[in-house]
Write a protein that holds these residues in place. Structure first.
Motif, PDB file in Angstrom:
ATOM      1  N   HIS A  31      -9.442   6.618   4.825  1.00 18.81           N
ATOM      2  CA  HIS A  31      -8.855   5.688   5.788  1.00 18.81           C
ATOM      3  C   HIS A  31      -7.382   5.985   5.989  1.00 18.81           C
ATOM      4  O   HIS A  31      -6.712   6.473   5.083  1.00 18.81           O
ATOM      5  CB  HIS A  31      -8.965   4.247   5.279  1.00 18.81           C
ATOM      6  CG  HIS A  31     -10.345   3.695   5.375  1.00 18.81           C
ATOM      7  ND1 HIS A  31     -10.594   2.355   5.333  1.00 18.81           N
ATOM      8  CD2 HIS A  31     -11.557   4.282   5.526  1.00 18.81           C
ATOM      9  CE1 HIS A  31     -11.889   2.130   5.438  1.00 18.81           C
ATOM     10  NE2 HIS A  31     -12.493   3.304   5.545  1.00 18.81           N
ATOM     11  N   ILE A  32      -6.874   5.627   7.149  1.00 14.44           N
ATOM     12  CA  ILE A  32      -5.442   5.619   7.433  1.00 14.44           C
ATOM     13  C   ILE A  32      -5.045   4.156   7.463  1.00 14.44           C
ATOM     14  O   ILE A  32      -5.663   3.361   8.172  1.00 14.44           O
ATOM     15  CB  ILE A  32      -5.123   6.270   8.789  1.00 14.44           C
ATOM     16  CG1 ILE A  32      -5.476   7.743   8.764  1.00 14.44           C
ATOM     17  CG2 ILE A  32      -3.663   6.035   9.153  1.00 14.44           C
ATOM     18  CD1 ILE A  32      -5.313   8.427  10.102  1.00 14.44           C
ATOM     19  N   GLU A  33      -4.051   3.800   6.699  1.00 11.33           N
ATOM     20  CA  GLU A  33      -3.588   2.423   6.708  1.00 11.33           C
ATOM     21  C   GLU A  33      -2.325   2.324   7.534  1.00 11.33           C
ATOM     22  O   GLU A  33      -1.493   3.213   7.506  1.00 11.33           O
ATOM     23  CB  GLU A  33      -3.321   1.951   5.289  1.00 11.33           C
ATOM     24  CG  GLU A  33      -3.131   0.455   5.216  1.00 11.33           C
ATOM     25  CD  GLU A  33      -3.187  -0.049   3.802  1.00 11.33           C
ATOM     26  OE1 GLU A  33      -2.164  -0.539   3.329  1.00 11.33           O
ATOM     27  OE2 GLU A  33      -4.255   0.077   3.187  1.00 11.33           O
ATOM     28  N   GLY A  34      -2.200   1.231   8.270  1.00  9.72           N
ATOM     29  CA  GLY A  34      -1.023   1.060   9.113  1.00  9.72           C
ATOM     30  C   GLY A  34      -1.221   1.733  10.441  1.00  9.72           C
ATOM     31  O   GLY A  34      -2.338   2.004  10.867  1.00  9.72           O
ATOM     32  N   SER A  35      -0.117   2.045  11.104  1.00 12.91           N
ATOM     33  CA  SER A  35      -0.214   2.643  12.431  1.00 12.91           C
ATOM     34  C   SER A  35      -0.469   4.145  12.335  1.00 12.91           C
ATOM     35  O   SER A  35      -0.059   4.792  11.381  1.00 12.91           O
ATOM     36  CB  SER A  35       1.077   2.387  13.218  1.00 12.91           C
ATOM     37  OG  SER A  35       2.161   3.009  12.566  1.00 12.91           O
ATOM     38  N   CYS A  36      -1.161   4.657  13.318  1.00 13.61           N
ATOM     39  CA  CYS A  36      -1.406   6.098  13.397  1.00 13.61           C
ATOM     40  C   CYS A  36      -0.273   6.714  14.210  1.00 13.61           C
ATOM     41  O   CYS A  36       0.058   6.220  15.284  1.00 13.61           O
ATOM     42  CB  CYS A  36      -2.731   6.380  14.102  1.00 13.61           C
ATOM     43  SG  CYS A  36      -4.151   5.779  13.207  1.00 13.61           S
TER      44      CYS A  36
ATOM     45  N   SER B 140       0.856  -1.189   0.000  1.00 14.19           N
ATOM     46  CA  SER B 140       0.000   0.000   0.000  1.00 14.19           C
ATOM     47  C   SER B 140       0.886   1.232   0.000  1.00 14.19           C
ATOM     48  O   SER B 140       2.044   1.177   0.383  1.00 14.19           O
ATOM     49  CB  SER B 140      -0.936   0.008   1.201  1.00 14.19           C
ATOM     50  OG  SER B 140      -0.174   0.160   2.370  1.00 14.19           O
ATOM     51  N   GLN B 141       0.311   2.324  -0.432  1.00 11.95           N
ATOM     52  CA  GLN B 141       1.012   3.597  -0.431  1.00 11.95           C
ATOM     53  C   GLN B 141       0.052   4.641   0.084  1.00 11.95           C
ATOM     54  O   GLN B 141      -1.136   4.588  -0.200  1.00 11.95           O
ATOM     55  CB  GLN B 141       1.435   3.984  -1.849  1.00 11.95           C
ATOM     56  CG  GLN B 141       2.311   2.972  -2.518  1.00 11.95           C
ATOM     57  CD  GLN B 141       2.451   3.298  -3.997  1.00 11.95           C
ATOM     58  OE1 GLN B 141       1.567   3.868  -4.604  1.00 11.95           O
ATOM     59  NE2 GLN B 141       3.575   2.910  -4.552  1.00 11.95           N
ATOM     60  N   LYS B 142       0.566   5.593   0.816  1.00 14.21           N
ATOM     61  CA  LYS B 142      -0.277   6.688   1.268  1.00 14.21           C
ATOM     62  C   LYS B 142      -0.407   7.700   0.152  1.00 14.21           C
ATOM     63  O   LYS B 142       0.576   8.169  -0.376  1.00 14.21           O
ATOM     64  CB  LYS B 142       0.332   7.357   2.490  1.00 14.21           C
ATOM     65  CG  LYS B 142      -0.503   7.183   3.709  1.00 14.21           C
ATOM     66  CD  LYS B 142       0.038   7.938   4.853  1.00 14.21           C
ATOM     67  CE  LYS B 142      -0.854   7.611   6.027  1.00 14.21           C
ATOM     68  NZ  LYS B 142      -0.374   8.087   7.254  1.00 14.21           N
ATOM     69  N   GLY B 143      -1.633   8.045  -0.204  1.00 12.46           N
ATOM     70  CA  GLY B 143      -1.867   9.065  -1.216  1.00 12.46           C
ATOM     71  C   GLY B 143      -2.108  10.398  -0.540  1.00 12.46           C
ATOM     72  O   GLY B 143      -2.342  10.471   0.649  1.00 12.46           O
ATOM     73  N   SER B 144      -2.074  11.457  -1.306  1.00 14.24           N
ATOM     74  CA  SER B 144      -2.272  12.776  -0.728  1.00 14.24           C
ATOM     75  C   SER B 144      -3.710  12.987  -0.274  1.00 14.24           C
ATOM     76  O   SER B 144      -3.981  13.843   0.538  1.00 14.24           O
ATOM     77  CB  SER B 144      -1.881  13.852  -1.742  1.00 14.24           C
ATOM     78  OG  SER B 144      -2.680  13.723  -2.895  1.00 14.24           O
ATOM     79  N   ARG B 145      -4.631  12.192  -0.804  1.00 17.47           N
ATOM     80  CA  ARG B 145      -6.037  12.373  -0.434  1.00 17.47           C
ATOM     81  C   ARG B 145      -6.621  11.163   0.257  1.00 17.47           C
ATOM     82  O   ARG B 145      -7.797  11.098   0.511  1.00 17.47           O
ATOM     83  CB  ARG B 145      -6.861  12.666  -1.679  1.00 17.47           C
ATOM     84  CG  ARG B 145      -6.589  14.028  -2.236  1.00 17.47           C
ATOM     85  CD  ARG B 145      -7.590  14.283  -3.294  1.00 17.47           C
ATOM     86  NE  ARG B 145      -7.620  15.692  -3.589  1.00 17.47           N
ATOM     87  CZ  ARG B 145      -8.086  16.172  -4.705  1.00 17.47           C
ATOM     88  NH1 ARG B 145      -8.567  15.378  -5.618  1.00 17.47           N
ATOM     89  NH2 ARG B 145      -8.097  17.458  -4.912  1.00 17.47           N
ATOM     90  N   GLY B 146      -5.857  10.189   0.562  1.00 14.68           N
ATOM     91  CA  GLY B 146      -6.385   9.004   1.223  1.00 14.68           C
ATOM     92  C   GLY B 146      -5.402   7.875   1.083  1.00 14.68           C
ATOM     93  O   GLY B 146      -4.270   8.060   0.681  1.00 14.68           O
ATOM     94  N   VAL B 147      -5.837   6.707   1.424  1.00 10.79           N
ATOM     95  CA  VAL B 147      -4.976   5.543   1.358  1.00 10.79           C
ATOM     96  C   VAL B 147      -5.199   4.838   0.041  1.00 10.79           C
ATOM     97  O   VAL B 147      -6.320   4.586  -0.362  1.00 10.79           O
ATOM     98  CB  VAL B 147      -5.290   4.583   2.529  1.00 10.79           C
ATOM     99  CG1 VAL B 147      -4.534   3.291   2.377  1.00 10.79           C
ATOM    100  CG2 VAL B 147      -4.945   5.250   3.837  1.00 10.79           C
ATOM    101  N   GLU B 148      -4.120   4.547  -0.655  1.00  9.05           N
ATOM    102  CA  GLU B 148      -4.220   3.800  -1.894  1.00  9.05           C
ATOM    103  C   GLU B 148      -4.021   2.333  -1.571  1.00  9.05           C
ATOM    104  O   GLU B 148      -3.184   1.980  -0.772  1.00  9.05           O
ATOM    105  CB  GLU B 148      -3.142   4.256  -2.877  1.00  9.05           C
ATOM    106  CG  GLU B 148      -3.318   5.688  -3.298  1.00  9.05           C
ATOM    107  CD  GLU B 148      -2.269   6.115  -4.294  1.00  9.05           C
ATOM    108  OE1 GLU B 148      -1.794   5.258  -5.051  1.00  9.05           O
ATOM    109  OE2 GLU B 148      -1.928   7.294  -4.282  1.00  9.05           O
ATOM    110  N   ARG B 149      -4.808   1.487  -2.188  1.00  8.14           N
ATOM    111  CA  ARG B 149      -4.699   0.044  -1.966  1.00  8.14           C
ATOM    112  C   ARG B 149      -4.561  -0.646  -3.290  1.00  8.14           C
ATOM    113  O   ARG B 149      -5.104  -0.225  -4.286  1.00  8.14           O
ATOM    114  CB  ARG B 149      -5.985  -0.478  -1.317  1.00  8.14           C
ATOM    115  CG  ARG B 149      -5.950  -0.466   0.151  1.00  8.14           C
ATOM    116  CD  ARG B 149      -7.154  -1.107   0.753  1.00  8.14           C
ATOM    117  NE  ARG B 149      -7.959  -1.901  -0.139  1.00  8.14           N
ATOM    118  CZ  ARG B 149      -8.513  -3.034   0.218  1.00  8.14           C
ATOM    119  NH1 ARG B 149      -8.344  -3.516   1.390  1.00  8.14           N
ATOM    120  NH2 ARG B 149      -9.268  -3.687  -0.614  1.00  8.14           N
TER     121      ARG B 149
END
Length: 167
Positions: free
Chosen positions: A159-164, A22-31
């Motif tokens: 969504h936030i993926e992974g740890s906050c 996964s990668q964090k996108g600028s507007r959300g979580v990309e899956r």
């Protein structure tokens, strides 16, 4: 980003790895989503959002039973269309706010209270998880939610993926 096609023999060995990427996108979580195709497995990038559905229970339950049932029917059709098009893997209506229990830590002790967390007119009435290609797409979908006609509200959050972590 163009889709990546993975051959069927290689699919088994990379399936788990691809789902975990996964990668964090600028507007959300990309899956990475893996979808079956004729020639292999196609990998596409989407973002996940939760749509929190709020309603003013007093206003909603003041509607006639026929009006309430019509709103429920339209909301069900809206959700089923999202499921059919692969945009919603899950969602649910919730029982009335009076059935909720809220937990807080006060003076080192866990305290349970009846009802929703805050004293407000609106209560959480349900949720839907959406997988969309862009933030604009999820906003267009949310704007068509039939419950808005009955005074409902929909809050859209990526969504936030992974740890906050604090930043």
């Amino acid at each position: 980003m163009s889709p990546t096609v993975i051959s069927r023999p290689a699919a088994d060995s990379v399936l788990l790895r691809e789902l975990e990427k996964s990668q964090k996108g600028s507007r959300g979580v990309e899956r990475r989503l893996l979808q079956s195709t004729k020639g292999g497995i196609q990998s596409t990038t989407t973002m996940q959002y939760t749509c929190l559905i709020y309603l003013d229970e007093k206003k909603f339950y003041s509607l006639s039973k026929d009006e309430q049932n019509q709103i429920h029917k339209e909301c069900g059709e809206w959700h089923e269309e999202l499921v059919k098009t692969g945009k919603s893997p899950r969602g649910s209506a919730l029982q009335p706010g009076a059935t909720a229990r809220t937990f807080r830590l006060q003076d080192g002790k866990v305290v349970m209270t009846d009802g929703p967390f805050a004293e407000t007119k609106e209560v959480l009435g349900g949720f839907d998880t959406l997988e969309c290609d862009s933030f604009d797409e999820v906003l267009q979908i949310a704007a068509k939610f039939p419950g808005l006609k009955a005074g409902g509200a929909m809050e859209v959050r990526p969504h936030i993926e992974g740890s906050c972590e604090a930043v």
